[in-house]
Structures are given as C-alpha cells and as structure tokens.
Motif scaffolding. Structure first.
Motif, mmCIF file in Angstrom:
data_model
loop_
_atom_site.group_PDB
_atom_site.id
_atom_site.type_symbol
_atom_site.label_atom_id
_atom_site.label_comp_id
_atom_site.label_asym_id
_atom_site.label_seq_id
_atom_site.Cartn_x
_atom_site.Cartn_y
_atom_site.Cartn_z
ATOM 1 N N ASP A 28 -9.327 13.202 -0.993
ATOM 2 C CA ASP A 28 -9.967 12.526 -2.116
ATOM 3 C C ASP A 28 -11.087 13.412 -2.640
ATOM 4 O O ASP A 28 -11.873 13.960 -1.860
ATOM 5 N N ASP A 29 -11.173 13.544 -3.948
ATOM 6 C CA ASP A 29 -12.326 14.185 -4.554
ATOM 7 C C ASP A 29 -13.397 13.125 -4.770
ATOM 8 O O ASP A 29 -13.186 12.158 -5.517
ATOM 9 N N THR A 30 -14.541 13.290 -4.103
ATOM 10 C CA THR A 30 -15.632 12.327 -4.169
ATOM 11 C C THR A 30 -16.870 13.004 -4.756
ATOM 12 O O THR A 30 -16.915 14.238 -4.872
ATOM 13 N N PRO A 31 -17.888 12.240 -5.125
ATOM 14 C CA PRO A 31 -19.111 12.867 -5.633
ATOM 15 C C PRO A 31 -19.757 13.831 -4.639
ATOM 16 O O PRO A 31 -20.461 14.761 -5.049
ATOM 17 N N GLU A 32 -19.511 13.638 -3.338
ATOM 18 C CA GLU A 32 -20.122 14.502 -2.326
ATOM 19 C C GLU A 32 -19.366 15.812 -2.132
ATOM 20 O O GLU A 32 -19.893 16.759 -1.555
ATOM 21 N N ALA B 176 -9.103 -5.262 -17.823
ATOM 22 C CA ALA B 176 -10.525 -5.127 -18.123
ATOM 23 C C ALA B 176 -11.366 -5.336 -16.866
ATOM 24 O O ALA B 176 -12.368 -4.637 -16.651
ATOM 25 N N ILE B 177 -10.969 -6.270 -16.009
ATOM 26 C CA ILE B 177 -11.695 -6.529 -14.768
ATOM 27 C C ILE B 177 -11.564 -5.347 -13.821
ATOM 28 O O ILE B 177 -12.550 -4.899 -13.210
ATOM 29 N N PHE B 178 -10.351 -4.828 -13.701
ATOM 30 C CA PHE B 178 -10.093 -3.663 -12.850
ATOM 31 C C PHE B 178 -10.928 -2.465 -13.307
ATOM 32 O O PHE B 178 -11.608 -1.815 -12.502
ATOM 33 N N ASP B 179 -10.906 -2.175 -14.592
ATOM 34 C CA ASP B 179 -11.641 -1.023 -15.117
ATOM 35 C C ASP B 179 -13.148 -1.209 -14.978
ATOM 36 O O ASP B 179 -13.878 -0.249 -14.687
ATOM 37 N N ALA B 180 -13.634 -2.430 -15.174
ATOM 38 C CA ALA B 180 -15.068 -2.682 -15.070
ATOM 39 C C ALA B 180 -15.575 -2.446 -13.649
ATOM 40 O O ALA B 180 -16.660 -1.884 -13.455
ATOM 41 N N GLU C 103 -11.400 9.294 -7.952
ATOM 42 C CA GLU C 103 -10.718 9.023 -9.213
ATOM 43 C C GLU C 103 -9.657 7.945 -9.019
ATOM 44 O O GLU C 103 -8.877 7.978 -8.066
ATOM 45 N N ILE C 104 -9.646 6.983 -9.919
ATOM 46 C CA ILE C 104 -8.679 5.895 -9.862
ATOM 47 C C ILE C 104 -7.380 6.335 -10.528
ATOM 48 O O ILE C 104 -7.387 6.920 -11.620
ATOM 49 N N LYS C 105 -6.273 6.038 -9.862
ATOM 50 C CA LYS C 105 -4.957 6.420 -10.372
ATOM 51 C C LYS C 105 -4.163 5.166 -10.740
ATOM 52 O O LYS C 105 -4.507 4.052 -10.336
ATOM 53 N N GLU C 106 -3.085 5.364 -11.468
ATOM 54 C CA GLU C 106 -2.265 4.226 -11.874
ATOM 55 C C GLU C 106 -1.665 3.507 -10.673
ATOM 56 O O GLU C 106 -1.408 2.304 -10.732
ATOM 57 N N ASP C 107 -1.407 4.242 -9.585
ATOM 58 C CA ASP C 107 -0.911 3.577 -8.378
ATOM 59 C C ASP C 107 -1.927 2.558 -7.861
ATOM 60 O O ASP C 107 -1.556 1.514 -7.299
ATOM 61 N N ASP C 108 -3.225 2.842 -8.036
ATOM 62 C CA ASP C 108 -4.255 1.888 -7.626
ATOM 63 C C ASP C 108 -4.176 0.615 -8.475
ATOM 64 O O ASP C 108 -4.372 -0.498 -7.975
ATOM 65 N N ASP D 63 0.821 -1.210 0.000
ATOM 66 C CA ASP D 63 0.000 0.000 0.000
ATOM 67 C C ASP D 63 0.855 1.260 0.000
ATOM 68 O O ASP D 63 0.476 2.277 -0.593
ATOM 69 N N TYR D 64 2.007 1.215 0.670
ATOM 70 C CA TYR D 64 2.827 2.417 0.833
ATOM 71 C C TYR D 64 3.973 2.511 -0.176
ATOM 72 O O TYR D 64 4.754 3.457 -0.130
ATOM 73 N N ALA D 65 4.059 1.567 -1.085
ATOM 74 C CA ALA D 65 5.219 1.508 -1.974
ATOM 75 C C ALA D 65 5.376 2.758 -2.832
ATOM 76 O O ALA D 65 6.494 3.152 -3.156
ATOM 77 N N THR D 66 4.267 3.404 -3.202
ATOM 78 C CA THR D 66 4.370 4.559 -4.103
ATOM 79 C C THR D 66 4.078 5.882 -3.401
ATOM 80 O O THR D 66 3.992 6.919 -4.067
ATOM 81 N N ARG D 67 3.914 5.860 -2.106
ATOM 82 C CA ARG D 67 3.666 7.118 -1.394
ATOM 83 C C ARG D 67 4.994 7.863 -1.238
ATOM 84 O O ARG D 67 5.995 7.294 -0.816
ATOM 85 N N THR D 68 5.006 9.140 -1.572
ATOM 86 C CA THR D 68 6.244 9.905 -1.525
ATOM 87 C C THR D 68 6.617 10.241 -0.085
ATOM 88 O O THR D 68 5.737 10.411 0.770
ATOM 89 N N PRO D 69 7.911 10.353 0.212
ATOM 90 C CA PRO D 69 8.324 10.738 1.567
ATOM 91 C C PRO D 69 7.711 12.061 2.008
ATOM 92 O O PRO D 69 7.358 12.227 3.183
ATOM 93 N N GLU D 70 7.562 13.009 1.075
ATOM 94 C CA GLU D 70 6.999 14.309 1.452
ATOM 95 C C GLU D 70 5.555 14.172 1.916
ATOM 96 O O GLU D 70 5.143 14.733 2.927
ATOM 97 N N THR D 71 4.760 13.396 1.165
ATOM 98 C CA THR D 71 3.362 13.202 1.533
ATOM 99 C C THR D 71 3.245 12.498 2.865
ATOM 100 O O THR D 71 2.454 12.886 3.731
#
Length: 366
Positions: free
Chosen positions: A112-116, A228-232, A245-250, A80-88
């Motif tokens: 996170d930007d959500t529909p709400e 295709a499964i991930f995107d669906a 929003e889904i990111k490439e890290d996800d 989960d933390y592999a792509t989190r930057t040290p600054e963040t």
C-alpha cells in the motif's frame, strides 16, 4: 483502528506453488516461509480455505487482550477475496498447517502507498494454541524477505521509506510486551509506531443528547446516496496515517458487505454535501456466540470543513439511540489514539471506555 481485522527454520523452503509468468517474460516471485517442524506451508485453494481463514481471524479476535470478540464469517472472506487475482494470491499468500490440527495460520502480504511511505504489509493470524516464538519469527522473516524481493524488483518508494508493516494486539502504550507477538516482532527489528484502542460503552442508558449545528440535518440513507457517502468517508481520512488510495474494488466490497444495514446509518448533510457519518451495524451471530447484545458504532468521519462543530458527537448520540431501539444493550468501536481530531476524547465524553490496545508495527527496509 482495531485489533479486529478490514496475517528455528526447518532448513528448506516449503514451496508448493511454482512461480508464475506475468505474460511479459517476467517471473513473479513466490512467497516463502521456512516453517519450523512440524509445520508445513501450502498455497491458497480458493473458497475452500475461507472457513479456516474466518476461524483463524475469529480466534485471534476472541482471544486478543482487547476482548473484541469480532466474529468473521466465510461470507465476509468471500467478499474480500472476490476480486483478488490468482497470481497475486499465489505469490503473496500461504496457509500454514499442522499435521494434526490442519490450518493453524495464514499469511497474506501486499503493498500500500501510504502518507508515511510504501507499506509492505503482513496479515498473519495464528491459532492461539500455536502462537509460539519460532513459528511467528519464521512468519516475520518470510514476510520481510518477500518485501525486500519486491523492493528489488519494483524499485524503492520515491517519496518516503519502504517498510514492513503489521498490526498486533498490544498491552498498551508505555508498556513493555513480554513473551508475545509484539515482543517477538521487536526482536525481529520492528517497532510500535502507532496505537489504536478498542472501546466499549457498557450500557445504553443516559445517552448524551447532542444537537446538530444549524444547516446540518440527518437524512434517511437510500441506495442512490451510497457513492456520496463512500467518497465522503475517504475524503475525510485522506492524508491520515495509514490511508491508501481507494480503488474501485474497495467500492464493490463496500456495496457487497454482508453486514450492510442502511437503517442503522446516521449520515449528516448540508445541502448536497455529506458532512459526517456513523455507519453502525449489528452482528447477530457474534452476539449469539458471546451471549451479548452489542452494536458497533463504526466508520465515523466528519468533512474537514465541518470539524469542531459537534457533528461527530451528534451522530454518535443518534447512533447509540438507534442501536438501543434495536434491542442492543452495549456499543463498541475502535479508534486511532493519535487521531488529529482528538476522537478518543470525544468517545470518552460519549461514555465509551478503553478495553484494550493494538499497535501498528513497522520495520524500515534499509
């Protein structure tokens, strides 16, 4: 949606990390929590902290009223933390320590930007032996202050409110929490806005057989199908409560999930289109810890154009048979009780019963 996670003032800020410069001359604000004595805070130490973080999450899941018992491993935290930057991590993360017991909580904030609107979220698992009102109120105050600093620096959300959000085990809808984290959150001005339920099918006998509609079939899952499964799945929940929003890290975390077992997945296709899925898994270490044989029938979704045709029920039936064939004797899942597709009723019809609740807590940052 499940409680399983995927976080009196001492009079001085417990800062141990200096602010960072982002390279453009802007100083990044570091999170602060005024932890009550005898607690102190410190920064993130990388993978050396992951065993403690996994322990805290597992303790939360094991002692939660939902009796979920989900085991979190250091390897899952690594992924989960592999792509989190040290600054963040430095600016939105703190470990809370006790002089005798070491790490007893960690706090991670983010956006996170959500529909709400814009969610300034807090993940803050606390060791149950240290979950007390003064410490938890300090955590909430620190998270709210960090969120307000972020709004002041970045501007307000343009399409909805900015709000502080966290997820807590809850006694249930229409029930007033007392002397527990939800009660303290409400004391701090937060309100329960959505409920989730943990559900268990206590046996795998007499599984209801549900046929797929004509033109839809289950196919074995192969690695080339994964995108295709991930995107669906992401398309199926687009616009739903809490979705972001889904990111490439996800996508990377999806592929590198240590619990990935494609042989248990049941994915429905109509031609070249993924129209439904249930991505089951078995956590052998968790089963050994709790002396049970449980399989999780999770990540259930149906293509919007194919809802109401019984696809989810058919895939869930096939998934229950699959985990039973692997020697499991019970199944579990989590559900948003206000899911617009009435998922709760579908799962009840398939033999699942509610074992506990969790809630999304929000506070609008006026």
């Amino acid at each position: 949606m499940s409680s399983a996670f995927i976080e009196p003032h001492c009079g001085r800020p417990a800062l141990v990390i200096p602010p960072f410069d982002d390279g453009g001359g802007r100083t990044l604000i570091v999170m602060r929590i005024d932890a009550p004595p005898p607690y102190s805070t410190r920064g993130y130490r990388g993978r050396a902290d992951h065993p403690a973080m996994a322990r805290l999450l597992t303790a939360h899941n094991t002692t939660a009223d939902s009796s979920d018992g989900s085991l979190v491993t250091p390897q899952q935290i690594d992924n989960d933390y592999a792509t989190r930057t040290p600054e963040t991590i430095a600016n939105d993360f703190l470990i809370i320590e006790h002089p005798d017991d070491g790490p007893v909580a960690y706090v991670r904030c983010g956006v996170d930007d959500t529909p709400e609107g814009r969610s300034h979220f807090l993940i803050g698992p606390v060791d149950p032996d240290h979950m007390r009102r003064p410490l938890y109120l300090a955590i909430l105050a620190g998270a709210e202050a960090r969120a307000r600093e972020r709004v002041a620096a970045d501007g307000r959300c343009e399409y909805g409110p900015d709000f502080l959000r966290t997820w807590l085990t809850h006694p249930g809808p229409d029930t007033t929490p007392r002397d527990c984290a939800p009660a303290w959150a409400e004391e701090a001005g937060m309100r329960a806005v959505r409920f989730g339920a943990s559900m268990v099918r206590p046996d795998l006998e007499n599984i209801l057989d549900v046929p797929l509609p004509d033109g839809v079939e289950i196919r074995p899952v192969e690695p080339p199908h994964l995108r295709a499964i991930f995107d669906a799945n992401n398309d199926a929940f687009r616009g739903h409560f809490g979705e972001q929003e889904i990111k490439e890290d996800d996508w990377r975390r999806f592929c590198e999930n240590p619990d990935l077992d494609l042989t248990l997945w049941r994915v429905a296709w109509s031609g070249d289109t993924v129209v439904g899925q249930v991505r089951s898994y078995i956590n052998a270490d968790e089963n050994a810890l709790h002396h049970r044989s449980r399989g999780y029938t999770e990540f259930i979704s149906t293509h919007p154009d194919y809802r109401g045709k019984g696809i989810a029920s058919a895939l869930l039936s096939a998934s229950l048979h699959a985990i039973r064939d692997r020697g499991m004797t019970e199944a579990a899942l989590g559900v948003d009780t206000q899911n617009p597709a009435n998922a709760l009723a579908i799962y009840q019809r398939m033999g699942f019963v509610v074992t506990g609740f969790d809630s999304v807590y929000d506070k609008v940052l006026d």
